[in-house]
Design a protein around this motif. Structure first.
Motif, short mmCIF file in Angstrom:
data_model
loop_
_atom_site.label_atom_id
_atom_site.label_comp_id
_atom_site.label_asym_id
_atom_site.label_seq_id
_atom_site.Cartn_x
_atom_site.Cartn_y
_atom_site.Cartn_z
N GLU A 202 0.80 -1.22 0.00
CA GLU A 202 0.00 0.00 0.00
C GLU A 202 0.84 1.28 0.00
O GLU A 202 0.34 2.35 -0.35
N TYR A 205 0.76 3.66 -2.99
CA TYR A 205 -0.24 4.69 -3.22
C TYR A 205 0.34 6.08 -2.94
O TYR A 205 0.07 7.03 -3.68
N ARG A 209 0.73 9.24 -5.53
CA ARG A 209 0.26 10.62 -5.31
C ARG A 209 1.38 11.61 -5.55
O ARG A 209 1.16 12.68 -6.16
N ALA A 216 -6.51 5.73 -7.34
CA ALA A 216 -5.91 4.43 -7.66
C ALA A 216 -7.00 3.40 -7.87
O ALA A 216 -8.08 3.47 -7.28
N ALA A 218 -8.30 -0.50 -7.37
CA ALA A 218 -8.18 -1.40 -6.23
C ALA A 218 -8.61 -2.80 -6.62
O ALA A 218 -9.47 -2.98 -7.48
N GLU A 223 -8.72 -2.59 0.45
CA GLU A 223 -7.74 -1.59 0.03
C GLU A 223 -8.34 -0.19 -0.04
O GLU A 223 -7.60 0.80 -0.10
N ILE A 227 -6.59 3.67 0.28
CA ILE A 227 -6.61 4.62 -0.83
C ILE A 227 -7.23 5.93 -0.36
O ILE A 227 -6.75 7.03 -0.70
N VAL A 230 -4.74 8.17 1.40
CA VAL A 230 -3.75 8.82 0.55
C VAL A 230 -4.39 9.85 -0.38
O VAL A 230 -3.81 10.91 -0.64
N ARG A 237 -10.98 11.80 -6.47
CA ARG A 237 -10.66 10.38 -6.50
C ARG A 237 -11.60 9.67 -7.46
O ARG A 237 -12.77 9.97 -7.54
N ARG A 239 -11.96 5.46 -8.32
CA ARG A 239 -11.39 4.14 -8.26
C ARG A 239 -12.37 3.17 -8.85
O ARG A 239 -13.06 2.49 -8.11
#
Length: 244
Positions: A202, A205, A209, A216, A218, A223, A227, A230, A237, A239
């Motif tokens: 992890e 991540y 960044r 990110a 996943a 996870e 995420i 971060v 975000r 994902r």
């Protein structure tokens, strides 16, 4: 988080409840067979179920539902889109993007289906894996302004390694493609998504960044919390989690 087309109902339920911003529904191998038709039907059922629970288009708190369709060079994309514009996903995800032409071609296909389904023009967004093909990685600069539908670019690190015959390591080509995806996404005004990492890695991540990624992908529900730490809320975000 990425769930394949054979994900169990329990895995799908966990994906829906893990707090991801978007779910990416994968349809499996690009072969017109019973398995792919079943995956399409399952994706449509999941979209309909989500809509029934009030996860309607445009609700900010709802996870966005994307479906990864066949590549533009494969005629299966037509059957995929025809099936999906029963319920109509929030967006589609291209397995590979080689520049503005890819976005514009799929935009035309989406506009036709939206009109047929009675949806507003431009309602369906486009995400794309990028950087997985050496030639395509060099064409990413053309994405700026190519389509207002573009929602995110995800770095296809695994695809690039396979294309280059690299088992591991961050060589110059991988780093160059990684930077190209970040720059292309920034120039287009959308998030760049880092490749998924394995459990226990992890820390990658935070490195993503620092490199300019805004989110990110996943592989597992567990996870998502890492995420979120971060890439805090409010920083665009995205994902997409795959499931179908």
């Amino acid at each position: 988080m990425i769930l394949e087309s054979d994900a169990s109902d329990e895995d799908v339920a966990a994906a829906l409840d893990c707090g991801a911003d978007a779910l990416l529904l994968r349809l499996g191998p690009c072969v017109e067979d019973a398995a792919r038709r079943s995956a399409r039907a399952r994706a449509c059922a999941l979209i309909n179920e989500a809509r029934g629970k009030g996860w309607s288009r445009g609700k900010s708190a709802a996870p966005k539902l994307f479906v990864e369709v066949a590549p533009l060079v494969n005629e299966l994309i037509e059957a995929d889109l025809d099936a999906l514009f029963g319920p109509g996903p929030d967006g589609v995800f291209l397995p590979s993007c080689d520049g503005a032409a890819s976005l514009q071609r799929v935009s035309v296909k989406l506009a036709v289906r939206e009109a047929q389904a009675g949806l507003a023009d431009g309602a369906t967004r486009i995400g794309a894996f990028a950087g997985g093909d050496p030639a395509a990685a060099l064409a990413l600069r053309s994405l700026a302004g190519a389509s207002p539908r573009l929602a995110a670019l995800a770095f296809d690190e695994a695809g690039l390694r396979a294309a280059l015959g690299l088992a591991c390591g961050d060589g110059a080509a991988v780093q160059m493609a990684r930077g190209a995806v970040v720059l292309a996404a920034a120039s287009a005004g959308v998030p760049a998504l880092a490749a998924p990492v394995r459990t226990g890695e992890e820390a990658a991540y935070a490195a993503a960044r620092r490199d300019g990624f805004r989110g990110a992908m996943a592989l597992f529900p567990g996870e998502i919390a890492a995420i979120h730490e971060v890439f805090p809320a409010g920083q665009n975000r995205q994902r997409p989690q795959s499931s179908a």
